[in-house]
Design an enzyme around this catalytic site. Structure first.
Site, PDB file in Angstrom:
ATOM      1  N   SER A   1       0.701  -1.381   0.010  1.00  0.00           N
ATOM      2  CA  SER A   1      -0.550  -0.270   0.126  1.00  0.00           C
ATOM      3  C   SER A   1       0.729   1.333   0.237  1.00  0.00           C
ATOM      4  O   SER A   1       2.508   1.325  -0.261  1.00  0.00           O
ATOM      5  CB  SER A   1      -0.873  -0.448   1.242  1.00  0.00           C
ATOM      6  OG  SER A   1      -1.812   1.028   0.992  1.00  0.00           O
ATOM      7  N   ASN A   2       0.497   2.191  -0.100  1.00  0.00           N
ATOM      8  CA  ASN A   2       1.086   3.562   0.520  1.00  0.00           C
ATOM      9  C   ASN A   2       0.466   4.383   1.456  1.00  0.00           C
ATOM     10  O   ASN A   2      -0.177   4.214   2.004  1.00  0.00           O
ATOM     11  CB  ASN A   2       0.852   3.965  -0.909  1.00  0.00           C
ATOM     12  CG  ASN A   2      -0.264   4.866  -1.232  1.00  0.00           C
ATOM     13  OD1 ASN A   2      -0.602   5.645  -0.671  1.00  0.00           O
ATOM     14  ND2 ASN A   2      -0.834   3.766  -2.879  1.00  0.00           N
TER      15      ASN A   2
END
Ligand code: C5P
Length: 417
Positions: free
Chosen positions: A225-226
């Site tokens: 993810s980020n």
């Protein structure tokens, strides 16, 4: 006094006006006059130096209330705590003009006069209007102070270009009192989550916004993810709904409250976001603010992967490019807006994406400490397919959202309802 029509929303509001010591202090008389005409209750605060430019008597007469100039007044009625009560009384605290010195004090949390002490205590939204000579404005110290005020969540109105007190011409003028009035009006409308009828310019328009990160699972307990918080997309959804649009917000995992009058659809992966967007692709305006993962694991293990003694190789596949897919099956007259988060060669990359994904507008966001993931503020550049490129100063994401909506709806053909 009856409220003049364009400012009817301001009637009965409490406005604090802080005036600091710059030549533009003379404009505060006109601002107070307009505020009074709109039916607001105005309390003026002045720094000691401000009264070298304009007298408390003038502002007291126009506002109809004695001006406060001293944090420790003579009266022995305990009123020295007025900087606390005033900050709770006000709906908006406007500081105009805000000199370089007052900006610096506010950025540093100093509270050595009635204006700065009230600013530090205030619970209401603050509108800061810097005005000074251009050489002082562009100094990194002043710019850093302005950035700091933005990060505290205050609204900063950029000074305008024109003749300055020094005789030079440049940026640094206090905006005209009518423009400041307009901003006060917008802030009050935003703060109550209500709608100023004059700004319901997106009535009958369907707006689709994506926000937040996506999660691409490796196994049930791990994912790629980020750090996207979703704040920019949520601010856009909120602003569009306030302006009358029917808004659908499709978001990846984001710990934010759903804005009023917004339909929210939660998704997790890029694939799910793609499907949800496609199911709502008839919107008149699509704003893709989500930070969609570009790669996902080839396979998602159904059970937690046990660690071995050696390295592990993860095979990744490309996720669907939602924007690209959308523009290929674009609804008639649809306005498509994308975002580009870059760490280098921002303009070049943004121009390329604008072209490659056939968007109408792209919002470039360079990753810095104050701009990008998880921050309250953004420094963005807006680019459109006609070659318009506009770099905006650092501002809160809420303000950026308003400006993005202003630009995409005013300079493009208005999408059909
Ligand atoms: O190419 P890049 O990922 O930088 O483009 C960013 C824009 O494209 C953003 O508006 C983002 O929401 C969108 N995007 C998308 N699908 C992807 C990746 C990004 O729609 N798989």
């Amino acid at each position: 006094m009856t409220a003049s029509k364009p400012y009817a929303e301001l009637r009965g509001r409490h406005i604090l006006l802080g005036v600091s010591g710059g030549i533009a202090a003379y404009k505060s008389v006109e601002l107070v006059r307009l505020l009074k005409k709109a039916g607001t209750d105005v309390q003026v605060l002045m720094t000691p130096d401000a009264s070298r430019f304009i007298t408390p008597l003038t502002l007291g007469t126009v506002s109809g209330r004695p001006v406060l100039t001293d944090i420790f007044p003579e009266a022995e009625d305990g009123s020295w705590t007025r900087h606390i009560s005033l900050g709770r009384w006000a709906d908006v605290f406007v500081i105009a003009p805000a000199t370089a010195q007052t900006l610096a004090k506010m950025a540093g949390g100093f509270c050595d006069n009635i204006l700065t002490a009230t600013a530090l205590a205030a619970r209401c939204p603050l509108l800061v209007c810097p005005a000074m000579d251009e050489d002082m404005l562009v100094h990194p110290a002043t710019q850093r102070n302005i950035d700091a005020l933005c990060t505290y969540g205050h609204s900063v109105m950029p000074p305008t270009y024109g003749s300055l007190a020094s005789g030079l011409v440049g940026q640094g003028r206090l905006p005209e009192p009518e423009e400041i009035m307009q901003r006060i009006l917008e802030m009050i409308a935003a703060d109550k989550g209500g709608a100023d009828p004059a700004h319901r310019d997106l009535e009958n328009i369907r707006v689709l916004v994506t926000a937040g990160p996506t999660r691409e699972h490796v196994d049930p307990v791990r994912f790629l993810s980020n750090p996207s918080s979703g704040k920019m997309g949520f601010a856009l959804a909120e602003a569009a709904a306030r302006r009358g649009a029917a808004v659908t917000l499709i978001c990846g995992p984001a710990h934010l409250d759903t804005p009023p009058h917004v339909e929210r659809i939660n998704v997790e992966s890029a694939e799910e976001m793609h499907d949800a967007v496609m199911a709502h692709r008839e919107a008149n305006i699509v704003i893709m603010a989500a930070a969609v993962a570009d790669y996902a694991p080839m396979e998602r293990a159904t059970q937690k992967i046990k660690k071995g003694s050696g390295n592990m190789v993860l095979h990744l596949r490309r996720t669907p490019d939602i924007l690209y897919a959308l523009q290929q099956r674009r609804a008639e007259g649809q306005l498509l807006v994308g975002f580009a988060m870059e760490t280098s060669e921002g303009l070049e990359n943004a121009r390329k994406k604008l072209h490659d994904k056939n968007m109408d507008w792209i919002v470039l966001n360079m990753l810095t400490a104050e701009s990008g993931f998880e921050t309250e503020t953004n420094r963005i550049t807006l680019l459109n397919r006609n070659g318009h490129e506009e770099a905006l100063p650092m501002m809160s994401k809420r303000e950026a959202a308003e400006i993005i909506l202003d630009r995409i709806t005013s300079t493009s053909d208005r999408p059909a309802a």
